[in-house]
Design a protein around this motif. Structure first.
Motif, short mmCIF file in Angstrom:
data_model
loop_
_atom_site.label_atom_id
_atom_site.label_comp_id
_atom_site.label_asym_id
_atom_site.label_seq_id
_atom_site.Cartn_x
_atom_site.Cartn_y
_atom_site.Cartn_z
N LEU A 83 0.92 -1.29 -0.05
CA LEU A 83 -0.02 -0.17 -0.07
C LEU A 83 0.84 1.32 -0.02
CD1 LEU A 83 -2.73 -0.92 2.25
CD2 LEU A 83 -3.16 -0.49 -0.18
N VAL A 84 2.28 1.34 0.44
CA VAL A 84 2.94 2.32 0.23
C VAL A 84 3.26 2.75 -1.05
CG1 VAL A 84 5.48 3.07 0.92
CG2 VAL A 84 4.17 1.87 2.60
N ARG A 85 3.42 1.70 -1.97
CA ARG A 85 3.65 2.04 -3.29
C ARG A 85 2.53 2.04 -4.26
NH1 ARG A 85 8.26 -2.50 -4.69
NH2 ARG A 85 6.93 -3.71 -3.20
N TYR A 86 1.53 1.12 -4.05
CA TYR A 86 0.24 1.12 -4.77
C TYR A 86 -0.79 1.52 -4.46
CZ TYR A 86 4.05 -1.95 -7.12
OH TYR A 86 5.06 -2.64 -7.34
N THR A 87 -1.88 1.74 -5.24
CA THR A 87 -3.18 1.89 -4.94
C THR A 87 -3.93 0.66 -4.28
OG1 THR A 87 -3.96 2.09 -7.10
CG2 THR A 87 -3.31 4.26 -6.04
N GLU A 88 -5.41 1.01 -4.10
CA GLU A 88 -5.96 -0.07 -3.66
C GLU A 88 -6.55 -1.11 -4.90
OE1 GLU A 88 -7.39 -1.31 -1.25
OE2 GLU A 88 -6.68 0.01 0.46
N ALA A 89 -6.60 -0.28 -6.04
CA ALA A 89 -6.85 -1.24 -7.28
C ALA A 89 -5.53 -2.00 -7.89
CB ALA A 89 -7.33 0.06 -8.27
N TYR A 90 -4.50 -1.67 -7.28
CA TYR A 90 -3.40 -2.64 -7.92
C TYR A 90 -3.69 -4.03 -7.61
CZ TYR A 90 1.44 -3.31 -9.18
OH TYR A 90 2.61 -4.05 -9.82
N PRO A 91 -3.41 -4.98 -8.61
CA PRO A 91 -3.62 -6.44 -8.50
C PRO A 91 -3.14 -7.05 -7.42
CG PRO A 91 -3.17 -6.02 -10.74
CD PRO A 91 -2.90 -4.58 -10.05
N ASP A 92 -1.80 -6.87 -7.02
CA ASP A 92 -1.06 -7.24 -5.81
C ASP A 92 -1.73 -7.20 -4.73
OD1 ASP A 92 0.80 -8.30 -7.83
OD2 ASP A 92 2.46 -7.38 -7.06
N VAL A 93 -2.24 -5.83 -4.52
CA VAL A 93 -2.86 -5.55 -3.46
C VAL A 93 -4.15 -6.27 -3.01
CG1 VAL A 93 -3.95 -3.49 -2.10
CG2 VAL A 93 -1.93 -3.10 -3.41
N GLU A 94 -4.89 -6.23 -4.35
CA GLU A 94 -6.21 -7.16 -4.20
C GLU A 94 -5.95 -8.43 -3.71
OE1 GLU A 94 -8.08 -6.72 -7.86
OE2 GLU A 94 -8.81 -4.48 -7.43
N GLU A 95 -4.85 -9.08 -4.51
CA GLU A 95 -4.39 -10.49 -3.93
C GLU A 95 -4.14 -10.55 -2.71
OE1 GLU A 95 -1.50 -13.72 -5.65
OE2 GLU A 95 -1.42 -11.81 -6.40
N ALA A 96 -3.37 -9.68 -2.28
CA ALA A 96 -2.98 -9.67 -0.55
C ALA A 96 -4.29 -9.58 0.09
CB ALA A 96 -1.93 -8.61 -0.17
N ARG A 97 -5.20 -8.90 -0.18
CA ARG A 97 -6.24 -8.75 0.72
C ARG A 97 -6.98 -9.91 0.86
NH1 ARG A 97 -7.07 -4.23 3.29
NH2 ARG A 97 -6.65 -2.01 2.38
N GLU A 98 -6.91 -10.53 -0.39
CA GLU A 98 -8.12 -11.71 -0.49
C GLU A 98 -7.59 -12.79 0.32
OE1 GLU A 98 -9.98 -14.62 -3.95
OE2 GLU A 98 -8.65 -12.87 -4.76
N LYS A 99 -6.15 -12.99 0.15
CA LYS A 99 -5.28 -13.92 0.93
C LYS A 99 -5.52 -13.53 2.58
CE LYS A 99 -1.02 -16.43 1.04
NZ LYS A 99 0.45 -16.39 0.57
N LEU A 100 -5.39 -12.41 2.90
CA LEU A 100 -5.72 -12.10 4.25
C LEU A 100 -6.93 -12.40 4.69
CD1 LEU A 100 -4.16 -10.77 6.66
CD2 LEU A 100 -5.10 -8.42 5.85
N SER A 101 -7.91 -12.21 3.86
CA SER A 101 -9.31 -12.72 4.33
C SER A 101 -9.29 -14.01 4.53
CB SER A 101 -10.30 -11.79 3.60
OG SER A 101 -9.98 -12.47 2.20
N GLN A 102 -8.74 -14.74 3.45
CA GLN A 102 -8.97 -16.15 3.60
C GLN A 102 -8.23 -16.60 4.86
OE1 GLN A 102 -7.01 -17.61 -0.22
NE2 GLN A 102 -8.88 -17.26 -1.17
N LEU A 103 -7.28 -16.30 5.29
CA LEU A 103 -6.54 -16.63 6.70
C LEU A 103 -7.31 -16.29 7.78
CD1 LEU A 103 -2.92 -15.42 5.66
CD2 LEU A 103 -3.60 -17.88 6.13
N GLN A 104 -7.96 -15.23 7.87
CA GLN A 104 -8.88 -14.76 8.81
C GLN A 104 -10.00 -15.82 9.09
OE1 GLN A 104 -9.32 -10.56 8.08
NE2 GLN A 104 -7.86 -9.92 9.46
N GLU A 105 -10.70 -15.98 8.01
CA GLU A 105 -11.52 -17.05 7.89
C GLU A 105 -11.28 -18.34 8.43
OE1 GLU A 105 -13.35 -17.20 3.77
OE2 GLU A 105 -13.76 -15.11 3.98
N LYS A 106 -10.01 -18.82 7.83
CA LYS A 106 -9.45 -20.18 8.49
C LYS A 106 -9.33 -20.07 10.01
CE LYS A 106 -6.84 -21.84 4.68
NZ LYS A 106 -5.35 -22.10 3.93
#
Lengths: 244, 450
Positions: free
Chosen positions: B256-279
């Protein structure tokens, strides 16, 4: 249409010499002395009163009415409903091919009395109540005023309230038939809010012209009647207005 | 819903009287509501005195009630002194006669006798402190010892001291002693009841304390079987997931320091984080040990018992206070009996045993002549607020509200029908004013004189 042609007597003119229909507001003898007489002469279009009703009829003709049945009513008794209805029908008959004046005061009929029941010939015509009871066909209870296109359907004997409430079907049929037969229908209605103003009027009376008499009608009573009529109220007429 | 025709007709028939009644009710209610606001608040103080009877009453004469005796004691001289001392009714003292002043003062003094043995003396004033002080002074006047001559002055006509009647007076005193004995017996009965209640409460309290101790000792006892830790099979998984979530959050922050929310890597990271939290949320919670459950149960029991203990303690203290008051009352009654009477009273069976009159009380008793009115202050003045109006009584207040409600109801029902401003339609202008928007004014038919 085979309505009998009757002629009304000249003694109903109350001083007027012209033949034909003359209506005076003398139905309440006790009040005549206090109230000025209003008279309409069908054959003489030059009388001041005639001119008043002619103006009135012109105003009604100019209105965008849904149907040409004029329900003439008032807020209370003694406000000149019948007088207005008769005179208005007379004026309209002068410019229209056929006008039917119909009395809907089934509990307290006054039209024949007002027209001059002493004519005698009208007595042979059955009243509107006979039609509602199914005793006579629609055309038989109508008589025509001689020398004009005005026809009259009057109540001869009063009906009971219970009887009236059960006659809505025949009344509707008669109204539908009359609307087909006549160019204008002028209906003399009972006071709004009285026992005579049955549910039938709430459902069918449209458009309604509310009559008031200057110095007699109370504002609140008139407003209450107007509220009850809602958007069915098309116009207002003020009777007995004192000229300035 | 349509208003029933019969009801409407009735309403119409009684419209005018109802309107008048409603108006009158409203007026009265408003006046009554305003009255208290126009008056100063007043305070009523009441002190309680013990009345020891008709010692010294003439034989054959009617026994004096406490209120009569107190009225006799509160003579003009005493009241005059009190009025001057407390500066009561300064206006009256300047303009009116002393009789008016005393009349006003007596009007504010209340003497009521709730039972045969006590008297309530009260005083009403605009100042709460003064009301209390005057009441206490009045009680003191009643209680104070006065010389027989001064005291018997107002009652001289009803209690003539005739030598021939001395024997009869003695008989009357004997009767009075019997009455005192009865009262002492009554107080003894109450004392016995309170004492039994006290011992019961003490037993209950002791039992309660013992139970608390037992539960506490059970609680601290270590059970080797229960102390064994319970194995959590998901502990490792939970720790691993938490670590992964922390790492992923760091990674996301760096992105997030380098990219905006729309950047694919950011979206991917967010998705992974939510998956881990669900687990992590899906992993079962660590098991609660039986020991913890037992601890909670014990603690709850201890809390309940401690609460019960405090309640019992409060009851005990209240009971002790009552017992002390009863003992004091008994001592005073015994003191009135005199040394001989005290001895006989002590011999009577009571729950506590007979309480001998204290020496001071006995001395006081002997100092009071038999002809005086023996009042003793039981309770000093307590103050309550009084508003001098209809609102001072509950029933009056209720009446006021009912009347107001009736008036409001009347207005709401009948006001729309009130023809106060109902005028006649006279001109075309009047007609146009009342005409609704959807209708047109067609014209006027002139009035023509024929």
């Amino acid at each position: 249409m085979s309505a009998p042609r009757l002629s009304l007597p000249a003694d109903a003119l109350h001083g007027e010499t012209a033949a034909g229909l003359v209506v005076t507001a003398t139905e309440r003898p006790g009040k005549v002395a206090k109230r000025a007489k209003s008279a309409f002469n069908l054959t003489d279009a030059t009388t001041p009163l005639n001119a008043c009703y002619a103006e009135l009829a012109k105003g009604i003709e100019a209105l965008p009415l849904r149907r040409k049945s004029l329900f003439i009513a008032s807020a209370g008794a003694g406000e000149g409903t019948t007088t207005t209805a008769v005179n208005l029908a007379g004026v309209l008959s002068r410019t229209s091919s056929s006008v039917l004046l119909m009395e809907l005061r089934l509990l307290a009929p006054r039209l024949l009395h007002l027209l001059g029941d002493s004519a005698g010939d009208a007595a042979s015509v059955p009243g509107l109540e006979e039609l509602l009871r199914g005793a006579t066909p629609a055309s038989d209870c109508i008589f025509r005023v001689e020398g004009s296109s005005l026809s009259v359907a009057a109540v001869r004997s009063a009906m009971s309230l219970e009887e009236v409430t059960h006659q809505s079907g025949p009344l509707n049929d008669f109204l539908a038939w009359a609307e087909e037969q006549y160019e204008w229908l002028v209906l003399d209605c009972p006071p709004v809010g009285s026992a005579e103003w049955t549910r039938w009027f709430d459902l069918n009376a449209d458009p309604v012209f509310l009559v008031a008499r200057a110095g007699v009608t109370r504002k609140r009573a008139w407003q209450a009647a107007a509220r009850r009529l809602k958007d069915r109220l098309a116009g207002a007429i003020l009777n007995d207005s004192t000229p300035k | 819903m349509e208003f029933p025709a019969a009801l409407a007709a009735t309403a119409e028939k009684y419209r005018r009287p109802a309107m008048i009644a409603s108006g009158v009710l409203t007026l009265v209610a408003v006046v009554l509501c305003l009255l208290p606001a126009g008056r100063k608040q007043q305070y009523q103080s009441i002190a309680l005195l013990l009345y020891a009877g008709n010692a010294g009453a003439a034989p054959g004469s009617a026994p004096l009630s406490a209120t009569t005796a107190a009225t006799a004691r509160l003579d003009d001289a005493h009241l005059q002194k009190l009025a001057e001392h407390y500066d009561l009714y300064p206006e009256l003292r300047k303009k009116q006669t002393p009789a008016d002043l005393l009349g006003a003062m007596r009007a504010n003094i209340t003497l009521t006798q709730p039972d045969g043995y006590s008297l309530q003396v009260g005083f009403r004033d605009e100042n709460s402190q003064r009301s209390q002080d005057v009441t206490n002074s009045l009680a003191a006047v009643l209680e104070a010892d006065v010389s027989p001559a001064a005291n018997t002055q107002p009652l001289a006509t009803t209690q003539p001291q005739v030598p021939a009647a001395i024997e009869d007076q003695r008989s009357a005193r004997v009767l009075n002693k019997d009455d005192l004995h009865r009262r002492i017996a009554h107080v003894d009965g109450m004392l016995k009841e309170r004492t039994e209640n006290q011992s019961m409460l003490q037993d209950e309290s002791a039992e309660n304390t013992a139970r608390i101790r037992t539960i506490s000792s059970t609680h601290v006892t270590t059970n080797p079987a229960e102390s064994t830790p319970v194995v959590d099979p998901y502990a490792g998984t939970r720790t691993s997931l938490r670590e992964q979530i922390a790492a992923e959050q760091q990674h996301l922050a760096a992105l997030l320091v380098r990219y905006t929310e729309a950047y694919p890597d950011v979206e991917e990271a967010r998705e992974k984080l939510s998956q881990l939290q669900e687990k992590l949320a899906a992993v079962p919670p660590p098991p609660v040990t039986q020991r913890v459950r037992a601890q909670n149960l014990f603690q709850k029991q201890i809390d309940d018992l401690t609460e019960e203990e405090s309640r019992l303690g409060e009851q005990l203290r209240s009971n002790e206070r009552e017992i002390a008051a009863l003992q004091k009352q008994r001592s005073e009654l015994v003191a009135k009996l005199g040394p001989a009477g005290a001895g006989s009273a002590a011999g009577q069976p009571t729950g506590q045993g007979a309480v001998a009159a204290p020496a001071a009380v006995t001395g006081l008793q002997s100092a009071i002549p038999a002809s005086t009115h023996p009042f003793r202050i039981l309770q000093n003045a307590t103050v309550s607020v009084v508003v001098g109006s209809i609102a001072q009584s509950r029933s009056g207040f209720r009446f006021l509200w009912v009347m107001l409600a009736g008036a409001v109801f009347g207005f709401f029902v009948f006001l729309p029908r009130l023809p106060l401003r109902d005028t006649l339609l006279l001109t075309a202008e009047d007609m146009r004013k009342v005409l609704p928007g959807n209708a047109v004014f067609l014209g006027t038919i002139k009035r023509i004189e024929l």
